[in-house]
Design an enzyme around this catalytic site. Structure first.
Site, PDB file in Angstrom:
ATOM      1  N   ASP A   1      -5.758   2.761  10.350  1.00 19.50           N
ATOM      2  CA  ASP A   1      -7.164   2.503  10.653  1.00 19.50           C
ATOM      3  C   ASP A   1      -7.241   2.112  12.124  1.00 19.50           C
ATOM      4  OD1 ASP A   1      -9.810   1.883  10.694  1.00 19.50           O
ATOM      5  OD2 ASP A   1      -9.700   0.219   9.287  1.00 19.50           O
TER       6      ASP A   1
ATOM      7  N   LYS B   1      -7.827   7.185   9.631  1.00 20.78           N
ATOM      8  CA  LYS B   1      -9.263   7.047   9.884  1.00 20.78           C
ATOM      9  C   LYS B   1      -9.565   7.302  11.364  1.00 20.78           C
ATOM     10  CE  LYS B   1     -10.456   3.708   6.302  1.00 20.78           C
ATOM     11  NZ  LYS B   1     -11.029   2.358   6.123  1.00 20.78           N
TER      12      LYS B   1
ATOM     13  N   PHE C   1     -14.362   2.833   3.471  1.00 20.76           N
ATOM     14  CA  PHE C   1     -13.324   2.044   2.806  1.00 20.76           C
ATOM     15  C   PHE C   1     -12.907   2.756   1.529  1.00 20.76           C
ATOM     16  CE2 PHE C   1     -11.227  -1.288   0.490  1.00 20.76           C
ATOM     17  CZ  PHE C   1     -10.465  -1.864   1.491  1.00 20.76           C
TER      18      PHE C   1
ATOM     19  N   GLY D   1       0.787  -1.221   0.000  1.00 22.53           N
ATOM     20  CA  GLY D   1       0.000   0.000   0.000  1.00 22.53           C
ATOM     21  C   GLY D   1       0.820   1.273   0.000  1.00 22.53           C
TER      22      GLY D   1
HETATM   23  P1  IMP Z   1      -4.887  -1.160  10.625  1.00 23.99           P
HETATM   24  O1  IMP Z   1      -3.962  -2.224  11.181  1.00 23.99           O
HETATM   25  O2  IMP Z   1      -6.313  -1.405  10.991  1.00 23.99           O
HETATM   26  O3  IMP Z   1      -4.436   0.248  10.996  1.00 23.99           O
HETATM   27  O4  IMP Z   1      -4.894  -1.309   9.080  1.00 23.99           O
HETATM   28  C1  IMP Z   1      -3.803  -0.947   8.338  1.00 23.99           C
HETATM   29  C2  IMP Z   1      -3.836  -1.516   6.951  1.00 23.99           C
HETATM   30  O5  IMP Z   1      -5.139  -1.906   6.549  1.00 23.99           O
HETATM   31  C3  IMP Z   1      -3.421  -0.472   5.953  1.00 23.99           C
HETATM   32  O6  IMP Z   1      -2.021  -0.431   5.812  1.00 23.99           O
HETATM   33  C4  IMP Z   1      -4.136  -0.903   4.710  1.00 23.99           C
HETATM   34  O7  IMP Z   1      -3.339  -1.841   4.020  1.00 23.99           O
HETATM   35  C5  IMP Z   1      -5.376  -1.553   5.214  1.00 23.99           C
HETATM   36  N1  IMP Z   1      -6.537  -0.627   5.161  1.00 23.99           N
HETATM   37  C6  IMP Z   1      -7.110   0.033   6.187  1.00 23.99           C
HETATM   38  N2  IMP Z   1      -8.132   0.805   5.769  1.00 23.99           N
HETATM   39  C7  IMP Z   1      -8.186   0.636   4.428  1.00 23.99           C
HETATM   40  C8  IMP Z   1      -9.034   1.192   3.392  1.00 23.99           C
HETATM   41  O8  IMP Z   1      -9.947   2.007   3.604  1.00 23.99           O
HETATM   42  N3  IMP Z   1      -8.781   0.773   2.119  1.00 23.99           N
HETATM   43  C9  IMP Z   1      -7.787  -0.109   1.811  1.00 23.99           C
HETATM   44  N4  IMP Z   1      -6.972  -0.642   2.743  1.00 23.99           N
HETATM   45  C10 IMP Z   1      -7.176  -0.282   4.041  1.00 23.99           C
HETATM   46 MG    MG Z   2      -0.897  -1.316   4.311  1.00 19.27          MG
END
Ligand code: IMP
Ligand code: MG
Length: 186
Positions: free
Chosen positions: A107, A135, A156, A48
């Site tokens: 997120d 987010k 998303f 990403g």
């Molecule tokens: P976290 O561990 O919940 O903070 O998620 C982190 C990872 O989830 C990010 O590096 C993204 O790869 C993926 N992610 C979180 N939200 C989104 C989104 O809205 N679209 C696409 N990928 C997301």
């Molecule tokens: Mg990622």
């Protein structure tokens, strides 16, 4: 919307490519100031962060090195699993290095919280975080972005490196994925 072929798969654009480029330029100036006299190792989180890394690293007007890790926290769904696995590790020994993690989005913060602790346990002199997007749920975690692009609503999103089932990473803008694109699988 420039994406005529997929216009019905996306809702609104939240951040344009131009806005992101301008913000990353501003962050590059901050990083240049904060790391004056220090070596920086940028660590990008595949896949990403590829676009953020490419744009941010090129905005920096100072020497810098880059390395990459791949970790998994999401499968093909749209919610975090909480499970982090290393799929590809760093090539660099980070003992004593000043590491700046470059991420696409925070997120739940689970991925970064785990990653930061992992890099600190390897003896990094410092670990800071640059994230293109954040987010609202991020406030519940212990992760703060030292350098942040944009706060976005709890939707998303795809584009600027972010995918849904490996699609849409190449879009220049950050756009909300139309919920009907994933409604069946949830
Ligand atoms: P976290 O561990 O919940 O903070 O998620 C982190 C990872 O989830 C990010 O590096 C993204 O790869 C993926 N992610 C979180 N939200 C989104 C989104 O809205 N679209 C696409 N990928 C997301
Ligand atoms: Mg990622």
């Amino acid at each position: 919307m420039r994406y005529d072929d997929i216009a019905d798969e996306l809702d609104e654009v939240l951040v344009t490519g131009e806005q992101m480029a301008q913000r990353l330029d501003e962050l590059a100036r901050e990083v240049e100031r904060d790391y004056a006299g220090l070596d920086i190792l940028l660590v990008g989180v595949l896949k990403g962060a590829v676009m953020v890394m490419a744009d941010f690293a090129r905005a920096l007007q100072r020497p810098v090195t880059m390395d990459w890790m791949a970790v998994s926290s999401y499968g093909h769904g749209t919610t975090s699993s909480g499970v982090v696995r290393i799929l590809k590790d760093l090539d660099t020994d980070i003992d004593g290095r000043h590491v700046l993690i470059v991420e696409d989005i925070i997120d739940s913060g689970l991925t970064l919280s785990w990653l930061r602790d992992n890099l600190l346990s390897r003896g990094a002199a410092s670990v800071k975080i640059l994230a293109a997007l954040r987010k609202p749920d991020a406030v519940k975690s212990d992760i703060t972005a030292d350098y942040l692009g944009f706060d976005i609503p709890n939707k998303f999103v795809v584009g600027f490196g972010l995918d849904y089932a490996e699609n849409y990473r190449h879009l220049r803008d950050v756009a909300v994925l139309a919920p009907r694109m994933y409604a069946q699988s949830e």
